[in-house]
Design an enzyme around this catalytic site. Structure first.
Site, PDB file in Angstrom:
ATOM      1  N   HIS B 323     -25.888  17.162   8.026  1.00  0.00           N
ATOM      2  CA  HIS B 323     -24.881  18.045   7.443  1.00  0.00           C
ATOM      3  C   HIS B 323     -25.215  18.189   5.963  1.00  0.00           C
ATOM      4  CE1 HIS B 323     -21.104  19.739   6.170  1.00  0.00           C
ATOM      5  NE2 HIS B 323     -20.770  19.906   7.428  1.00  0.00           N
ATOM      6  N   ARG B 343     -17.162  25.444   1.800  1.00  0.00           N
ATOM      7  CA  ARG B 343     -18.041  26.548   1.398  1.00  0.00           C
ATOM      8  C   ARG B 343     -17.541  27.867   1.979  1.00  0.00           C
ATOM      9  NH1 ARG B 343     -22.994  24.933   3.839  1.00  0.00           N
ATOM     10  NH2 ARG B 343     -21.904  23.078   4.579  1.00  0.00           N
TER      11      ARG B 343
END
Ligand SMILES: Cc1cc2nc3c(=O)[nH]c(=O)nc-3n(C[C@H](O)[C@H](O)[C@H](O)COP(=O)(O)OP(=O)(O)OC[C@H]3O[C@@H](n4cnc5c(N)ncnc54)[C@H](O)[C@@H]3O)c2cc1C
Ligand code: SF4
Ligand code: SF4
Lengths: 294, 546, 228
Positions: B323, B343
């Site tokens: 990740h 994000r």
């Protein structure tokens, strides 16, 4: 006028009609009722044993919330309006006890930690006291649909009047509801049972005792020629109203009589929506229609 | 008050100074060649010295990380002689191993298909629901929006997985997505919704539509706890703090249950079952290449190992998901997930100049590679007090873009975690670095969740094939429920007709022989069951990744 | 810089004294001291509530609740793990319930014993206003109880401390499921899409993709419309 309003749990569950009509009536009188954003049960389930600080936490915490509302200038003064007779009684007594006993107040403050200290500045009032304070002429001036011809039997129960030092009126000869309904244009049926216990305390353990006490009051009202009984307490309302179905099983000749909260009739007289009659048992609508009020 | 040490204050200033100019700006996404290039150069999967070819079994010759191969080239934990197979303590139709999302939904579905609740047995290493499934923050994909559909979802999955996915599995997953959401809502899962009652959907890395459903940033927690609640409502039998250590077979070559290890009493017992479902999740706690992990304590690859012992086919274990944004600071939470949704809602990855260096929503493998390149290729990382490198993830932008209060409302978990360590992510960025997140490959299944070994089913992260070489955010949470329910259904069907022969653990002897024949000499044992962090290793572990 | 020089502190784990680096969480400190968790560890990230612990710090009367994976050790800490909270979860059929106060009172009548003492809130490592959600459920405010309890990870610490023997997290779970199912309700566009899938509306398109070779797929993938 913006005032803090402590509804209590019952007003949000079994007595939603009392809550709803309280707002309607208050609005007509130019009173904006504001609930604290956080509040908890008044604590009534634990009778206020004087020696147990734990039992004071619930009521005092609610009074702290009212002080916080004052600090934030959300309300105009330090009163908190209550409606449910249980809540009124509990908050009033806890407030008085704590203020009178610095030792107890200290312990409460210590225990609460996270909360600001209770300053003891709050004044617990009942809605009926508030209305009386406005003056009956003021009330009269808001009436758009006088309750002409409606024979009203006011029932106080015990918690609003006793113990004497916390009662909202003379425990033996209360008059505040009589005065109110006169101002609303109704015909008041005075009665010796108006401050007798409805048996609420026995509602759980001794169903028959409660039913019997209730029945006596209902009969008295009917014999006095009343069209409708008016209460100011969710417990009385339950015992006199909802319980009628059960009473009918034992008292075959009993035909039933509607029981409503005083604010429901106020809302009606003030021409407001939000009377909440649909939640009442038995249904008061037929009687009110018959009198041309609905 | 800053939550970062004095020496980083100057760097933080740069982030603040560049912030106004960065609002609404994004770098363009990379094209196909650029992506391939950066993966080859910087993705941990492409470091060939970190992998080896497996020596034994049906997947012999396939490349996989050393840490995974180590668990397959290892002796079984028990020997056939240790276990009295005649002493069957549990005898059921369906045995479910692992109580994450896949296992819980399999159990609930098995009883819907006619198996009595006391004829399903759940075996769980930790508490019910304590699993990777509970940790998902970002969300779950499902193509239910008007401008979306399963076909578009299909294309996203297959392109994101570098075309290595099994098409049938992808089809099943994208088509059943909306039904999974419907099922969840009926069970009382609370999804985030807009005022008009439609789903609040977010994009995710590699998605071409807003398709991510969320429950604040406690998506996995919310779904899992509802499933656990329902599981208990249905009175399905279960045993917690008990691990499966090996599968049991019968003399007809079927999987017929498992050997269980009671972790409180160090006792072994036998469960016999007509169908057995592996739902043991992933392998994060193997710490591939020394990476820290987002995974829960029980993620030790047990399922893959047990399945391989009975001859199940594996696939895609060469690819691992890192990740892009694991916490790099403070040291106490290094490796913990900082959800991709940050994000998606506007947070940007920045280097030590406060400059945005990558399109924030590339697929995870590409995004992670870009972060690693920034830190170790371009030397533009921020060095933490323990010597680790990371880049900023500029979270305050989220509130700038979406309005004040967004972070607290939508990222309650993230906000809380960082707050505990003195960092207010509304005011200051996070410091992040890629972390080991997900096992892309695993046991091979078909659309009925059958493995190649009769009687053995698998669902969830333990499987391979659905996501190809790279999983997109939100598709794992989806696959759990799609295939968990399928495993429950088809295993229940099988149990209605299957008959079992005599139980045996002979396959373990066969496995030992394969090890010996391949010249594997080792004292390693697997399944791993519990990670080892005792003593100084706690610290070594933190140091290893520097 | 670096662990080697990190300061050491003294902690007592279930009465046993250990010297551990000052910057470790309780969980890592226990591992450093030689403990391998079987119970009392779960996600290790603050999401599952398996690692509930209670502690007092030398010189303070306060009994604090914490998650072992999230709380940094302090010098003079006395730590006990509370890996299990003894409580019954009532079973029910959600489809038969009503979202009102009576439902709560029927399944968890003890909530009416709540003293509003706020001990639960003080114990909660998630800083949830536990008392307020118990109180909300008591007056049938399902939405409020659901919202206030949303971040609950079921660690059990509130239940262990409650003098009225209430199990708040079970009450919160019931509230959230009631709220989702009855107050919020299903989502139109989800139901609609389920119907379309069942009617086979996407079968032909997906079939075509399934039959395409890699090159065609890649082309379609790279030229696909992105609407975010
Ligand atoms: C921090 C984090 C965030 C994530 N966020 C997302 C996201 O936003 N969206 C998304 O789609 N995916 C996300 N994922 C991935 C996804 O949540 C997991 O892939 C998925 O939950 C795996 O589910 P599972 O049921 O297969 O396994 P798990 O949920 O891990 O459950 C497996 C269970 O089996 C138990 N077990 C293991 N071995 C044994 C044994 N030998 N015997 C008995 N029991 C055993 C384990 O302890 C565990 O409880 C995330 C993962 C993590 C770790
Ligand atoms: S509400 Fe209770 S069970 Fe939930 S997190 Fe807080 S203390 Fe733990
Ligand atoms: S600890 Fe128990 S009694 Fe005290 S406020 Fe919380 S729920 Fe009520």
């Amino acid at each position: 006028m913006r005032l803090a309003y402590y509804p209590g749990c019952t007003m949000k569950t079994d007595a939603k009609n009392f809550d709803e009509s309280t707002y309607s009536a208050a609005e007509a009188l130019g009173i904006e009722l504001l609930e604290p954003t956080r509040w908890n049960c008044c604590g009534t389930v634990h009778a206020l044993a004087k020696d147990n600080v734990m039992n004071y936490l619930a009521p005092i915490r609610n009074l702290i919330r009212v002080e916080q509302m004052n600090e934030a200038e959300l309300v105009d003064d330090k009163r908190v309006v209550t409606q449910c007779a249980m809540c009124y009684n509990t908050l009033k007594r806890a407030n008085a006890d704590a203020k009178a006993d610095p030792d107890k107040m200290g312990k409460i403050r210590d225990f609460m930690e996270k909360e600001p200290n209770y300053q003891g500045s709050v004044n617990v009032v009942h809605m009926l006291e508030l209305i009386k304070g406005l003056g009956w002429d003021e009330v009269k001036s808001k009436v758009v649909k006088p309750l002409d011809g409606l024979k009203v039997f006011p029932y106080y129960g015990c918690l609003l009047l006793r113990p004497r030092e916390y009662g909202i009126d003379d425990p033996d000869h209360p008059t505040v509801m009589e005065d109110l309904f006169e101002a609303l244009g109704a015909e008041v049926v005075d009665n010796p049972y108006k401050a007798k216990c409805c048996g609420a305390y026995h509602a759980v353990h001794l169903k028959e005792v409660a039913a019997d006490l209730s029945y006596r009051i209902l009969r008295q009202a009917q014999e006095a020629g009343a069209d409708i009984i008016v209460t100011a307490c969710p417990l009385c309302q339950f015992n006199l109203g909802d319980r009628q179905n059960e009473i009918k099983k034992h008292q075959r000749e009993f035909e039933g009589i509607p029981v409503v909260y005083y604010t429901q009739l106020m809302a009606l007289a003030f021409g407001k929506e939000g009377t909440g009659f649909e939640q009442n048992i038995p249904d008061p609508v037929p009687v009110l229609e018959e009198k041309g009020l609905l | 008050m800053s939550g970062y040490p004095e020496y980083m204050q100057g760097l933080l200033k740069l982030v603040e100074e560049t912030r106004p100019d960065r609002v609404g700006k994004a770098l363009r996404a990379m094209n196909a060649e650029e992506k391939e290039q950066i993966l080859r150069d910087w993705h941990p999967d492409y470091k060939m010295d970190q992998k080896r070819k497996l020596k034994i079994g049906s997947s012999a010759g396939e490349l996989m990380p050393h840490e995974v191969a180590d668990t397959l080239e290892a002796h079984p934990v028990i020997k056939p002689g240790d276990i009295d197979l005649s002493n069957v303590v549990y005898d059921v139709d369906v045995l479910v191993i692992g109580a994450g999302g896949a296992g819980l939904s399999a159990s609930l579905t098995a009883i819907e298909h006619g198996v009595a609740p006391d004829n399903v047995l759940m075996i769980q290493k930790l508490r019910l629901g304590d699993a990777n499934s509970k940790m998902s923050q970002g969300g779950i994909q499902a193509a239910d929006a008007p401008d979306d559909n399963p076909t578009i979802h299909y294309l996203d999955v297959i392109g994101g997985g570098h075309y290595a996915n099994k098409p049938d599995l992808v089809e099943a997953m994208v088509k059943e997505g909306p039904d999974v959401i419907k099922w969840h809502e009926e069970l009382g899962v609370t999804y985030d919704k807009l005022e008009d009652g439609t789903m609040q959907l977010a994009p995710g890395g590699g998605t071409s539509r807003k398709r991510m459903h969320s429950c604040k940033d406690y998506t996995g927690l919310e779904i899992t706890r509802v499933l656990v609640d329902e599981f208990i409502n249905k009175e399905i039998s279960y045993v917690e703090f008990t691990s499966a250590v090996e599968l049991v077979m019968d003399d007809k070559g079927q999987v017929a249950g498992a050997v269980l290890w009671d972790m409180d009493h160090d006792d072994y017992t036998v469960a016999r079952a007509k169908s057995t479902i592996l739902a043991t999740g992933g392998f994060g706690r193997l710490h591939i290449q020394g990476f820290e992990t987002t995974n829960h304590y029980g993620a030790t690859n047990d399922g893959v190992v047990m399945a391989y012992h009975v001859g199940a086919n594996l696939r895609d274990l060469d690819s691992t998901q890192f990740h892009p944004t694991g916490a790099a600071y403070p040291a106490q939470i290094v490796g913990q997930l900082c959800t991709e949704k940050l994000r998606a809602r506007g947070a940007q990855p920045l280097n030590n100049d406060g400059v945005l260096f990558v399109y924030p929503l590339e697929t995870r493998d590409v995004e992670a590679s870009a972060l690693i390149r920034e830190c170790y290729g371009r030397e533009k990382g921020i060095v933490t007090p323990t010597g680790m490198r990371g880049v900023w993830l500029d979270t305050p932008l989220i509130d700038v873009i979406n309005g004040e209060g967004t972070i607290e409302r939508e990222f309650a978990a993230m906000f809380r975690t960082f707050n505990k360590f003195g960092i207010d992510i509304r005011e200051e960025p996070m410091l992040v670095y890629p972390t080991l997140h997900y096992q892309n490959g695993g046991v091979e299944i078909n659309v009925q969740c059958e493995t190649n070994v009769p009687g053995l089913y698998a669902a969830g992260e333990v499987c391979g094939g659905i996501h190809g070489k790279n999983r997109l955010m939100g598709n794992s949470q989806l696959d759990l429920y799609v295939f968990g329910r399928r495993a429950g259904r088809f295993s229940a069907e099988r149990a209605k007709t299957a008959t079992l022969g005599d139980l045996t653990l002979d396959h373990l002897d066969v496995y030992e022989k394969m090890l010996a024949d391949a010249g594997v000499v080792t004292d390693r044992k697997a399944p791993t069951l519990l990670p080892e962090y005792r003593g100084k290793r706690t610290l070594e572990h933190q140091l290893k990744m520097l | 810089m670096g662990e080697n020089e990190s300061e050491m502190v003294t902690i007592h784990v279930m009465g046993k004294k250990h010297e551990v680096p000052a910057d470790l969480t309780i969980m890592k400190a226990m591992e450093y001291a030689g403990h391998q968790f079987r119970r009392g560890a779960g996600c290790r990230g603050g999401y599952c509530g398996a690692c509930a612990a209670m502690y007092r710090v030398k010189g303070s009367y306060k009994l604090e609740g914490a998650l072992a994976c999230q709380k940094i050790v302090e010098d003079g800490m006395y730590i006990a793990q509370i890996p299990f909270s003894p409580a019954e979860k009532i079973t029910y059929d959600l489809s038969e319930l009503k979202p009102d106060a009576n439902t709560f009172l029927e399944y968890y009548p003890e909530i009416s014993r709540c003293l509003s003492c706020n001990t639960c809130t003080k114990a909660c490592p998630q800083d949830i206003e536990v008392m307020d959600y118990v109180q909300a459920s008591l007056r049938g405010d399902v939405e409020g109880a659901a919202r206030l309890s949303f971040d609950c990870i079921g660690c059990g610490l509130c239940a262990v401390r409650c003098p009225a023997e209430i199990v708040p997290y079970n009450v919160g779970q019931l509230a959230r499921r009631l709220n989702s199912r009855y107050v919020i309700g299903p989502t139109e566009h989800v139901l609609k899409r389920v119907g379309e899938v069942e009617a086979g509306e996407f079968d032909a398109d997906i079939d075509e993709l399934k039959r395409s070779d890699r090159k065609t797929l890649q082309k379609r993938y790279e030229s696909r419309e992105v609407k975010l």
